[in-house]
Design an enzyme around this catalytic site. Structure first.
Site, short mmCIF file in Angstrom:
data_model
loop_
_atom_site.label_atom_id
_atom_site.label_comp_id
_atom_site.label_asym_id
_atom_site.label_seq_id
_atom_site.Cartn_x
_atom_site.Cartn_y
_atom_site.Cartn_z
N PRO A 38 18.90 76.45 64.50
CA PRO A 38 19.36 75.85 65.75
C PRO A 38 20.49 76.62 66.44
CG PRO A 38 20.08 74.56 63.87
CD PRO A 38 19.09 75.56 63.35
N ASN A 39 20.38 76.65 67.76
CA ASN A 39 21.37 77.24 68.66
C ASN A 39 21.35 78.76 68.70
OD1 ASN A 39 22.53 74.62 69.43
ND2 ASN A 39 23.34 74.58 67.34
N ARG A 64 26.53 82.42 73.48
CA ARG A 64 27.11 81.39 72.63
C ARG A 64 28.28 81.99 71.84
NH1 ARG A 64 24.78 79.51 66.79
NH2 ARG A 64 26.24 77.81 66.50
N TYR A 94 29.70 85.45 67.44
CA TYR A 94 28.32 85.78 67.16
C TYR A 94 27.84 87.06 67.83
CZ TYR A 94 28.29 81.01 65.38
OH TYR A 94 28.57 79.86 64.68
N ASN A 97 18.18 82.87 58.91
CA ASN A 97 19.50 82.39 59.31
C ASN A 97 19.31 80.91 59.66
OD1 ASN A 97 21.91 81.63 60.42
ND2 ASN A 97 22.14 83.45 61.73
N ALA A 139 23.28 75.95 61.40
CA ALA A 139 24.01 74.78 60.87
C ALA A 139 23.26 74.07 59.75
CB ALA A 139 24.31 73.81 62.02
N HIS A 198 24.33 74.22 55.99
CA HIS A 198 25.37 73.38 55.40
C HIS A 198 24.93 71.92 55.24
CE1 HIS A 198 27.39 76.95 56.74
NE2 HIS A 198 27.21 76.64 58.01
N ASP A 228 14.43 72.57 49.64
CA ASP A 228 13.25 72.13 48.89
C ASP A 228 11.99 72.86 49.38
OD1 ASP A 228 14.77 70.48 47.34
OD2 ASP A 228 14.16 68.62 48.33
N GLU A 274 19.38 85.14 52.85
CA GLU A 274 20.10 84.28 53.81
C GLU A 274 21.06 85.15 54.62
OE1 GLU A 274 22.24 81.16 51.73
OE2 GLU A 274 23.60 80.83 53.41
N HIS A 299 23.92 85.32 57.88
CA HIS A 299 24.79 84.71 58.90
C HIS A 299 25.47 85.83 59.67
CE1 HIS A 299 24.23 80.85 57.02
NE2 HIS A 299 24.45 81.44 55.87
N SER A 326 28.25 85.51 61.47
CA SER A 326 29.70 85.39 61.29
C SER A 326 30.03 85.33 59.80
CB SER A 326 30.20 84.14 62.00
OG SER A 326 29.67 82.97 61.39
N ARG A 367 35.79 80.74 58.09
CA ARG A 367 35.76 79.70 59.13
C ARG A 367 36.05 78.32 58.54
NH1 ARG A 367 30.56 80.51 62.62
NH2 ARG A 367 31.73 79.03 63.91
N ARG A 408 31.78 75.11 56.46
CA ARG A 408 30.80 76.22 56.50
C ARG A 408 30.80 77.03 55.21
NH1 ARG A 408 29.34 76.33 62.01
NH2 ARG A 408 31.07 75.64 63.31
C1 DQA Z 1 25.70 80.88 61.49
C2 DQA Z 1 26.90 80.18 60.84
C3 DQA Z 1 26.70 78.67 60.81
O1 DQA Z 1 27.83 78.04 60.21
C4 DQA Z 1 26.58 78.14 62.23
O2 DQA Z 1 26.30 76.75 62.21
C5 DQA Z 1 25.55 78.87 63.03
C6 DQA Z 1 25.40 80.33 62.86
C7 DQA Z 1 25.93 82.39 61.66
O3 DQA Z 1 24.96 83.10 61.89
O4 DQA Z 1 27.08 82.87 61.58
O5 DQA Z 1 24.90 78.28 63.89
O6 DQA Z 1 24.57 80.70 60.65
#
Ligand code: DQA
Length: 146
Positions: A9-10, A17, A22, A73, A76, A79, A86, A97, A99, A101, A106, A110
């Protein structure tokens, strides 16, 4: 080999953003450069981004028997989502995995991931380069396991 890149998401808003956290690359920029890298490495790369947990889970299910490695990735959902954990356990496709950032620098919420302990590796804080290293490593591991 077939590699699946999943973004949560996002991440569709990358570029605008919180660019200080990011970066300025859009998701399209990142995926296009990964497609070039995948071509150079002679592997197939599929990509899905979704803001919905259920869609991400559906794509993990579809990966069973079709995909050799997942780069995810989960944003959110990292977390919060026992369901994504699962799903990854259910299909038993190895995954990295990623990320953008450094989540450990942070907010405390997170610092915990529902996925890290079952992943084959975690990359954080390297920005868009993190995806490139993940693809590089996934292909190397696949080549070395055959
Ligand atoms: C993220 C880090 C997450 O905590 C955050 O919710 C994101 C992006 C990252 O790529 O740094 O949406 O996964």
């Amino acid at each position: 080999f077939h590699i699946l890149l999943l973004n949560g998401p996002n991440l569709n808003l990358l570029g605008t953003r919180e660019p200080e956290k990011y970066g300025r690359d859009t998701l399209n920029d990142i995926v296009s450069s990964l497609q070039i890298q995948a071509q150079e490495l002679n592997v197939q790369l599929s990509h899905y981004q979704s803001n919905a947990e259920s869609t991400l889970i559906d794509h993990i299910h579809l990966a069973r028997d079709k995909v050799d490695y997942i780069i995810i990735n989960p944003a959110a959902f990292t977390h919060t989502s026992i369901a994504i954990r699962d799903a990854l356990l259910a299909v038993s496709v190895p995954f990295i995995e990623v990320h953008l950032s450094n989540v450990h620098a942070r907010e405390p919420f997170r610092h915990h991931s529902y996925l890290s302990d079952i992943s084959s590796g975690v990359i954080c804080g390297l920005g868009a380069d993190g995806y490139r290293w993940a693809l590089h490593t996934a292909v190397n591991r696949l080549l070395n396991s055959n």
